[in-house]
Design a protein around this motif. Structure first.
Motif, PDB file in Angstrom:
ATOM      1  N   LYS A 172     -11.302  68.696  18.699  1.00 31.19           N
ATOM      2  CA  LYS A 172     -12.460  68.703  17.814  1.00 31.19           C
ATOM      3  C   LYS A 172     -12.424  69.918  16.902  1.00 31.19           C
ATOM      4  O   LYS A 172     -11.683  70.883  17.140  1.00 31.19           O
ATOM      5  CB  LYS A 172     -13.768  68.691  18.615  1.00 31.19           C
ATOM      6  CG  LYS A 172     -14.018  69.912  19.461  1.00 31.19           C
ATOM      7  CD  LYS A 172     -15.360  69.797  20.182  1.00 31.19           C
ATOM      8  CE  LYS A 172     -15.643  71.048  21.011  1.00 31.19           C
ATOM      9  NZ  LYS A 172     -16.965  70.942  21.677  1.00 31.19           N
ATOM     10  N   ASP A 173     -13.222  69.843  15.830  1.00 32.39           N
ATOM     11  CA  ASP A 173     -13.373  70.948  14.880  1.00 32.39           C
ATOM     12  C   ASP A 173     -12.043  71.356  14.236  1.00 32.39           C
ATOM     13  O   ASP A 173     -11.787  72.536  13.995  1.00 32.39           O
ATOM     14  CB  ASP A 173     -14.008  72.159  15.563  1.00 32.39           C
ATOM     15  CG  ASP A 173     -15.390  71.845  16.102  1.00 32.39           C
ATOM     16  OD1 ASP A 173     -16.114  71.069  15.451  1.00 32.39           O
ATOM     17  OD2 ASP A 173     -15.736  72.350  17.189  1.00 32.39           O
ATOM     18  N   ALA A 176     -15.247  60.144  16.160  1.00 28.01           N
ATOM     19  CA  ALA A 176     -16.667  60.291  15.838  1.00 28.01           C
ATOM     20  C   ALA A 176     -16.944  61.566  15.048  1.00 28.01           C
ATOM     21  O   ALA A 176     -16.391  62.633  15.340  1.00 28.01           O
ATOM     22  CB  ALA A 176     -17.493  60.301  17.124  1.00 28.01           C
ATOM     23  N   GLY A 177     -17.802  61.432  14.035  1.00 29.32           N
ATOM     24  CA  GLY A 177     -18.316  62.590  13.315  1.00 29.32           C
ATOM     25  C   GLY A 177     -17.308  63.304  12.449  1.00 29.32           C
ATOM     26  O   GLY A 177     -17.492  64.483  12.115  1.00 29.32           O
ATOM     27  N   ASN A 178     -16.255  62.615  12.042  1.00 27.62           N
ATOM     28  CA  ASN A 178     -15.231  63.239  11.213  1.00 27.62           C
ATOM     29  C   ASN A 178     -15.491  62.994   9.728  1.00 27.62           C
ATOM     30  O   ASN A 178     -16.120  62.007   9.348  1.00 27.62           O
ATOM     31  CB  ASN A 178     -13.862  62.670  11.583  1.00 27.62           C
ATOM     32  CG  ASN A 178     -13.523  62.888  13.043  1.00 27.62           C
ATOM     33  OD1 ASN A 178     -13.203  63.997  13.454  1.00 27.62           O
ATOM     34  ND2 ASN A 178     -13.624  61.830  13.850  1.00 27.62           N
ATOM     35  N   HIS A 179     -14.985  63.900   8.902  1.00 29.11           N
ATOM     36  CA  HIS A 179     -15.052  63.768   7.450  1.00 29.11           C
ATOM     37  C   HIS A 179     -13.623  63.579   6.936  1.00 29.11           C
ATOM     38  O   HIS A 179     -12.779  64.476   7.072  1.00 29.11           O
ATOM     39  CB  HIS A 179     -15.699  64.998   6.817  1.00 29.11           C
ATOM     40  CG  HIS A 179     -17.143  65.160   7.172  1.00 29.11           C
ATOM     41  ND1 HIS A 179     -18.162  64.644   6.397  1.00 29.11           N
ATOM     42  CD2 HIS A 179     -17.742  65.744   8.240  1.00 29.11           C
ATOM     43  CE1 HIS A 179     -19.326  64.914   6.959  1.00 29.11           C
ATOM     44  NE2 HIS A 179     -19.096  65.589   8.082  1.00 29.11           N
ATOM     45  N   LYS A 198     -12.218  67.726   9.821  1.00 22.88           N
ATOM     46  CA  LYS A 198     -12.070  67.445   8.404  1.00 22.88           C
ATOM     47  C   LYS A 198     -10.596  67.180   8.111  1.00 22.88           C
ATOM     48  O   LYS A 198      -9.742  68.033   8.370  1.00 22.88           O
ATOM     49  CB  LYS A 198     -12.567  68.621   7.569  1.00 22.88           C
ATOM     50  CG  LYS A 198     -14.066  68.884   7.732  1.00 22.88           C
ATOM     51  CD  LYS A 198     -14.522  70.063   6.871  1.00 22.88           C
ATOM     52  CE  LYS A 198     -16.015  70.309   7.039  1.00 22.88           C
ATOM     53  NZ  LYS A 198     -16.489  71.455   6.209  1.00 22.88           N
ATOM     54  N   ILE A 199     -10.323  65.987   7.580  1.00 20.74           N
ATOM     55  CA  ILE A 199      -8.944  65.589   7.301  1.00 20.74           C
ATOM     56  C   ILE A 199      -8.890  65.160   5.838  1.00 20.74           C
ATOM     57  O   ILE A 199      -9.534  64.179   5.448  1.00 20.74           O
ATOM     58  CB  ILE A 199      -8.499  64.452   8.226  1.00 20.74           C
ATOM     59  CG1 ILE A 199      -8.697  64.855   9.695  1.00 20.74           C
ATOM     60  CG2 ILE A 199      -7.044  64.094   7.961  1.00 20.74           C
ATOM     61  CD1 ILE A 199      -8.418  63.748  10.681  1.00 20.74           C
ATOM     62  N   SER A 200      -8.142  65.881   5.037  1.00 20.90           N
ATOM     63  CA  SER A 200      -8.156  65.668   3.592  1.00 20.90           C
ATOM     64  C   SER A 200      -6.737  65.591   3.029  1.00 20.90           C
ATOM     65  O   SER A 200      -5.804  66.179   3.572  1.00 20.90           O
ATOM     66  CB  SER A 200      -8.900  66.820   2.887  1.00 20.90           C
ATOM     67  OG  SER A 200     -10.209  66.964   3.388  1.00 20.90           O
ATOM     68  N   SER A 234     -10.479  61.863  22.404  1.00 25.85           N
ATOM     69  CA  SER A 234     -11.639  62.015  21.533  1.00 25.85           C
ATOM     70  C   SER A 234     -11.233  62.863  20.331  1.00 25.85           C
ATOM     71  O   SER A 234     -10.664  63.944  20.493  1.00 25.85           O
ATOM     72  CB  SER A 234     -12.791  62.693  22.280  1.00 25.85           C
ATOM     73  OG  SER A 234     -13.851  62.987  21.390  1.00 25.85           O
ATOM     74  N   ILE A 235     -11.508  62.346  19.140  1.00 24.37           N
ATOM     75  CA  ILE A 235     -11.265  63.088  17.897  1.00 24.37           C
ATOM     76  C   ILE A 235     -12.606  63.218  17.202  1.00 24.37           C
ATOM     77  O   ILE A 235     -13.192  62.208  16.792  1.00 24.37           O
ATOM     78  CB  ILE A 235     -10.260  62.352  16.998  1.00 24.37           C
ATOM     79  CG1 ILE A 235      -8.927  62.152  17.730  1.00 24.37           C
ATOM     80  CG2 ILE A 235     -10.040  63.114  15.692  1.00 24.37           C
ATOM     81  CD1 ILE A 235      -7.987  61.213  17.017  1.00 24.37           C
TER      82      ILE A 235
END
Length: 234
Positions: free
Chosen positions: A1-2, A48-51, A27-29, A22-23
């Motif tokens: 996470k994070d 869950a909760g990723n951008h 932030k993956i850009s 769990s991922i």
């Protein structure tokens, strides 16, 4: 996470035949191929909760074949969850899955920018042999701005090959509920050779067409299309 993952040459995160992952909150850009990829028997996965932003936007730098240029691509048979992710600007499929999955409360904006015949949320069972342990759910998602990429392809005379929710060959046992789909150049919801699907309480606004039911390879002769703007009640 994070995690922060930027400018991946191919995939941001890749797993194969791996379970219990769990991922989250990452932030993956600017990924050349897939931001998050779970292949061949990835089970008990929570994403869950990723951008996720700017995925597969450079033609030729992604991997060949299907399941590429995508935000989240997940193939598994049980207990996978894709929840509360934000996915912006995707070359092909923002979310695609095979097997059992719950896809809920994601926000998708601008997709199908490089590859055509795309869906904001897409599932398929190409050989009708993916084991299913229960009904699958696509619920509470917001899907906006399906663009389509017809250049270099045979253009569909009836409209763009881009869809908000796309249930493709042999898809079955899927609940599609409480989604909002708008500004998609093709259709809001497209069922192609799918069966045992429940569609209810979706809001579809200002798409090229709202709902299309298609069957068989010569799908154009077997389609039913639903209105300019509608709230689905099936």
């Amino acid at each position: 996470k994070d995690l922060t993952i930027d400018f991946s040459g191919s995939n941001g995160i890749s797993a194969r035949s791996t379970s219990n992952i769990s991922i989250s909150n990452s932030k993956i850009s600017n990924t050349n191929n897939n931001a998050i990829e779970g292949r061949a028997g990835s089970n008990h996965i929570t994403i869950a909760g990723n951008h996720i932003k700017n995925t597969g936007l450079i033609p030729g730098l992604g991997v060949n074949n299907d399941g590429t240029y995508s935000g989240i691509s997940l193939v598994g048979t049980e207990d996978n969850i894709i929840d509360h992710n934000t996915i912006d600007s995707t070359g092909y499929l923002p979310i695609s899955f095979q097997g059992d999955a719950v896809v809920k409360n994601n926000v998708i904006n601008y997709f199908g920018l490089i590859k055509d015949d795309a869906g904001g949320i897409y599932t398929v069972d190409p050989k009708s042999n993916v084991p299913l342990n229960g009904r699958r759910q696509i619920t509470g998602n917001i899907i906006l701005h399906g663009v389509g990429a017809a250049e270099g392809t045979k253009t569909d005379p009836d409209g763009a090959e881009i869809h908000g929710i796309y249930l493709d060959d042999n898809s079955k046992d899927v609940d599609v509920a409480n989604n909002t789909i708008a500004y998609v150049n093709g259709s809001g919801i497209y069922l192609h050779n799918a069966s045992n699907i429940t569609i209810k309480n979706n809001t579809l606004v200002d798409n090229g067409e709202q709902v299309i039911f298609g069957y068989d390879k010569s799908v154009r002769s077997e389609e039913r299309r639903v209105g300019k703007e509608c709230r689905s009640r099936w």
